[in-house]
Design a protein around this motif. Sequence first.
Motif, PDB file in Angstrom:
ATOM      1  N   PHE A   1      20.634 -87.861  24.122  1.00 57.35           N
ATOM      2  CA  PHE A   1      19.507 -86.940  23.994  1.00 57.35           C
ATOM      3  C   PHE A   1      18.802 -87.131  22.651  1.00 57.35           C
ATOM      4  O   PHE A   1      17.583 -87.276  22.569  1.00 57.35           O
ATOM      5  CB  PHE A   1      19.992 -85.493  24.130  1.00 57.35           C
ATOM      6  N   SER A   2      19.611 -87.150  21.593  1.00 55.81           N
ATOM      7  CA  SER A   2      19.050 -87.299  20.259  1.00 55.81           C
ATOM      8  C   SER A   2      18.281 -88.616  20.126  1.00 55.81           C
ATOM      9  O   SER A   2      17.179 -88.667  19.586  1.00 55.81           O
ATOM     10  CB  SER A   2      20.170 -87.220  19.221  1.00 55.81           C
TER      11      SER A   2
ATOM     12  N   ILE B   1      19.640 -92.698  34.895  1.00 53.64           N
ATOM     13  CA  ILE B   1      20.149 -91.346  35.151  1.00 53.64           C
ATOM     14  C   ILE B   1      19.008 -90.362  35.395  1.00 53.64           C
ATOM     15  O   ILE B   1      17.847 -90.655  35.121  1.00 53.64           O
ATOM     16  CB  ILE B   1      20.999 -90.794  33.970  1.00 53.64           C
ATOM     17  N   SER B   2      19.390 -89.186  35.887  1.00 46.80           N
ATOM     18  CA  SER B   2      18.459 -88.064  35.965  1.00 46.80           C
ATOM     19  C   SER B   2      19.186 -86.853  35.376  1.00 46.80           C
ATOM     20  O   SER B   2      20.409 -86.869  35.266  1.00 46.80           O
ATOM     21  CB  SER B   2      18.071 -87.797  37.416  1.00 46.80           C
ATOM     22  N   PRO B   3      18.448 -85.804  34.984  1.00 40.05           N
ATOM     23  CA  PRO B   3      19.100 -84.647  34.354  1.00 40.05           C
ATOM     24  C   PRO B   3      20.217 -84.053  35.202  1.00 40.05           C
ATOM     25  O   PRO B   3      21.159 -83.479  34.673  1.00 40.05           O
ATOM     26  CB  PRO B   3      17.949 -83.650  34.186  1.00 40.05           C
TER      27      PRO B   3
ATOM     28  N   TRP C   1      18.148 -79.173  28.224  1.00 41.83           N
ATOM     29  CA  TRP C   1      17.312 -79.931  27.284  1.00 41.83           C
ATOM     30  C   TRP C   1      16.844 -81.254  27.876  1.00 41.83           C
ATOM     31  O   TRP C   1      15.735 -81.703  27.628  1.00 41.83           O
ATOM     32  CB  TRP C   1      18.058 -80.169  25.964  1.00 41.83           C
ATOM     33  N   PHE C   2      17.707 -81.907  28.671  1.00 41.71           N
ATOM     34  CA  PHE C   2      17.294 -83.147  29.332  1.00 41.71           C
ATOM     35  C   PHE C   2      16.135 -82.890  30.293  1.00 41.71           C
ATOM     36  O   PHE C   2      15.195 -83.665  30.377  1.00 41.71           O
ATOM     37  CB  PHE C   2      18.478 -83.778  30.085  1.00 41.71           C
TER      38      PHE C   2
END
Length: 579
Positions: A450-451, A467-469, A480-481
């Motif tokens: 994420f960062s 990927i997906s959230p 947050w994703f």
Amino acid sequence: MKIPESAINEINNRIEIAEVIGRYLQLRRAGSKYVGLCPFHNEKTPSFSVDPDRRFWYCFGCKQGGNVFQFLMKMEGMGFPEAVRKLAEEAGVEIKWEADNFKQDTAKQRYLQLLDRVCKYYSHILFETGEGAPGREYLLQRRISKSVAEKFRLGFAPLNIAPLLKVVHEAGFSDEELVNCGIFVKKERGVRELLSGRLIFPITDFQGRVVAMGGRILGNGLPKYINSPETEIYSKRCHLYGLNVARGPISRENKAIVVEGYLDVISMHQIGFDCCVASLGTALTTEQAKLLKRYATQVILAYDGDSAGAKAIIKGNDVLEEEGLQVTTVVWPEGEDPDSMAARGRQAVEEVLKAKIGIVKFVIQRQLKLTDTTTPEGKENLVKLVLPFIEKIQDPVRRDAYVRELAYYSGFAESKLALYLRRRKHKIDYHPFPEFKAHTRLLNTEEKLFSLCTAHPEWLEQVKKIISPSLIGDEYMRHWFEKLWLLDKQDGPISVTELLGEGASEDDCAKLTEIMAYDRLDSNFEDAIQLASNIRNENLKKSLDRIKYQMFAKMASGNMAEDDPLYLEYMNLQKILRG
Ligand SMILES: [Zn+2]
């Protein structure tokens, strides 16, 4: 009123967060960040960091963080709209306020409105009615002009409060609110005014909003002064009398003069010393020292010459030195105070201010006056008394100068005093700019990815293919994703402000900025792809386990065919996992 999100983002992008924060504390560049001593907790090694790219700050010590607006809110005690307005002005962004009729004024805002109304009423009584005549007479005696009195919003509280009550009741304020804001007292039926018959000195916050009032009796009654009590909007230790008027001059001259009372401040302003404030109590507090530090680095303590004044100087010096401010003090001539000296004119006060001395000299002079320092015991006492003050001075040059001075008055050799100083138990090690604290918390895979993606949104396109959230296991991180996916930003790092949106809690700010602050951002694109693949593979393994369990259950009941859909899915997932 509501501020459009687009305006907030525009301001956020135009303002350099490190520049704004740098006005309040010294920042030093460290890699892609800035670091400094946290203004929100006491520390000797910096754990406060600013990320200029993603536009946020985070303190590893007190674990607080946020964007530039939240910094100003915390630092200046502002509300969000106020912080936005201030920075909008600097950024040259025009805000078109959206009407928001549903939002009720908070109790705090109502108290401020109420006190403002009362203040205006008292000022009207003082300047425009017969009832205010004693007040005007008093100001005349004190040589206080109308314009200075108006600057400080002086007023007169009449004995008959019925008309005032009518005004505030008609404006929709309740008796309870009158009591809560401190200037009225509950009685059996209704309320009574705390300060009636007195000359009123409104106490304001640094922006000039009235938060409390002091009242001086005219004539010989007692008590001479009554102050309204501490309330939800007023804490004595957090305000300085006159700061709203004096803060401009203080910051221009990089110097504040601190006196004891309301009239001292006003008399000093009357003769042109407009960087003068009062401490609203005998000794300065840490909060007040922090307030002064925003505007100046030099403070002159100009308290009365009596022993209470001397104690206040010594205590005030301690808190100011602790905040790194340079303190000097003036000694008023016997029996005089700032107010009485001001009566002698600007020249006389100027002379006294010019003769200002450092705290060590002040303590030495006081001791010379109070005790016999010609005997060996007297000399030793003098040294014992003064050394702790010298010890606290952080600048080595100034420290040496004071050692010389003490040597002169005590007759002890300089080298001997220096030795004492070194031997004292509580040695103070002063580092001009100490090392940034190392922190060891490791981010987990999801946090790290994420960062990285907030710093390099240009990688998102590839990451999104992996990927997906919905694959994010931690619910909080998934949130947050999802935001990150929605933002769909390609140009430049993503700021904390864009992610937070409106109405984020302090807790959210702290958690989000923590995750973003821990990352050292030395990872490259391949690392990001690897992290995303790890998250996907973790998920695949979990799915495989689930399917395996279902297959076993089927086999045990003898219902498993060779072309069972479960089996095909299992083979398919295995294939993907092997890449
Ligand atoms: Zn901190």
